[in-house]
Design a protein around this motif. Sequence first.
Motif, PDB file in Angstrom:
ATOM      1  N   LYS A 189       0.836  -1.207   0.000  1.00 31.15           N
ATOM      2  CA  LYS A 189       0.000   0.000   0.000  1.00 31.15           C
ATOM      3  C   LYS A 189       0.870   1.256   0.000  1.00 31.15           C
ATOM      4  O   LYS A 189       0.613   2.202  -0.736  1.00 31.15           O
ATOM      5  N   LYS A 190       1.917   1.239   0.807  1.00 31.31           N
ATOM      6  CA  LYS A 190       2.836   2.379   0.871  1.00 31.31           C
ATOM      7  C   LYS A 190       3.472   2.629  -0.492  1.00 31.31           C
ATOM      8  O   LYS A 190       3.542   3.773  -0.972  1.00 31.31           O
ATOM      9  N   LYS A 212       3.702   5.682  -5.655  1.00 36.84           N
ATOM     10  CA  LYS A 212       3.592   5.692  -7.114  1.00 36.84           C
ATOM     11  C   LYS A 212       2.460   6.623  -7.559  1.00 36.84           C
ATOM     12  O   LYS A 212       2.621   7.381  -8.503  1.00 36.84           O
ATOM     13  N   ASN A 213       1.323   6.567  -6.861  1.00 36.02           N
ATOM     14  CA  ASN A 213       0.193   7.426  -7.216  1.00 36.02           C
ATOM     15  C   ASN A 213       0.541   8.900  -7.052  1.00 36.02           C
ATOM     16  O   ASN A 213       0.164   9.729  -7.875  1.00 36.02           O
ATOM     17  N   LYS A 214       1.278   9.240  -5.977  1.00 36.38           N
ATOM     18  CA  LYS A 214       1.704  10.630  -5.773  1.00 36.38           C
ATOM     19  C   LYS A 214       2.655  11.070  -6.879  1.00 36.38           C
ATOM     20  O   LYS A 214       2.567  12.169  -7.389  1.00 36.38           O
ATOM     21  N   TYR A 215       3.587  10.180  -7.244  1.00 33.86           N
ATOM     22  CA  TYR A 215       4.540  10.484  -8.315  1.00 33.86           C
ATOM     23  C   TYR A 215       3.796  10.683  -9.632  1.00 33.86           C
ATOM     24  O   TYR A 215       4.062  11.632 -10.359  1.00 33.86           O
ATOM     25  N   ASP A 216       2.848   9.788  -9.936  1.00 32.05           N
ATOM     26  CA  ASP A 216       2.068   9.900 -11.175  1.00 32.05           C
ATOM     27  C   ASP A 216       1.270  11.202 -11.201  1.00 32.05           C
ATOM     28  O   ASP A 216       1.199  11.869 -12.231  1.00 32.05           O
ATOM     29  N   ASP A 253       0.574  16.744 -13.181  1.00 31.46           N
ATOM     30  CA  ASP A 253       0.489  18.177 -12.908  1.00 31.46           C
ATOM     31  C   ASP A 253       1.575  18.949 -13.648  1.00 31.46           C
ATOM     32  O   ASP A 253       1.312  20.001 -14.225  1.00 31.46           O
ATOM     33  N   GLN A 254       2.782  18.409 -13.639  1.00 34.36           N
ATOM     34  CA  GLN A 254       3.898  19.063 -14.321  1.00 34.36           C
ATOM     35  C   GLN A 254       3.656  19.130 -15.828  1.00 34.36           C
ATOM     36  O   GLN A 254       3.919  20.152 -16.464  1.00 34.36           O
TER      37      GLN A 254
END
Length: 98
Positions: A68-69, A74-78, A83-84
């Motif tokens: 889960k961590k 990965k979801n935050k990075y994606d 956004d970028q």
Amino acid sequence: MNKKVISIGTVCELTGLSERQIRYYEERKLIFPERMNGGIRKYSFLDVEILIDIANKREEGVQTAEIKKEMNKKNKYDAAARDQAIKGQLNAYFHKRS
């Protein structure tokens, strides 16, 4: 790929997991099926891929909390990459217009 149309029975056949295991991963917030009338769960092909990945990691001894961590990271990075990319597209669009 993301359309939730697959029944839990078919997911069991595709992944080799039991219904109990799949529900457990749902309880642990690793997978998010869509609930239909009567509480019937429907899954996407992406969900099937995620479940196969989870099963492989569990066979390697990785605990669900660690999975889960890793998924959250990965979801935050994606999300940051999306956004970028959007900011870059907006900058390019408005830079052309000025």
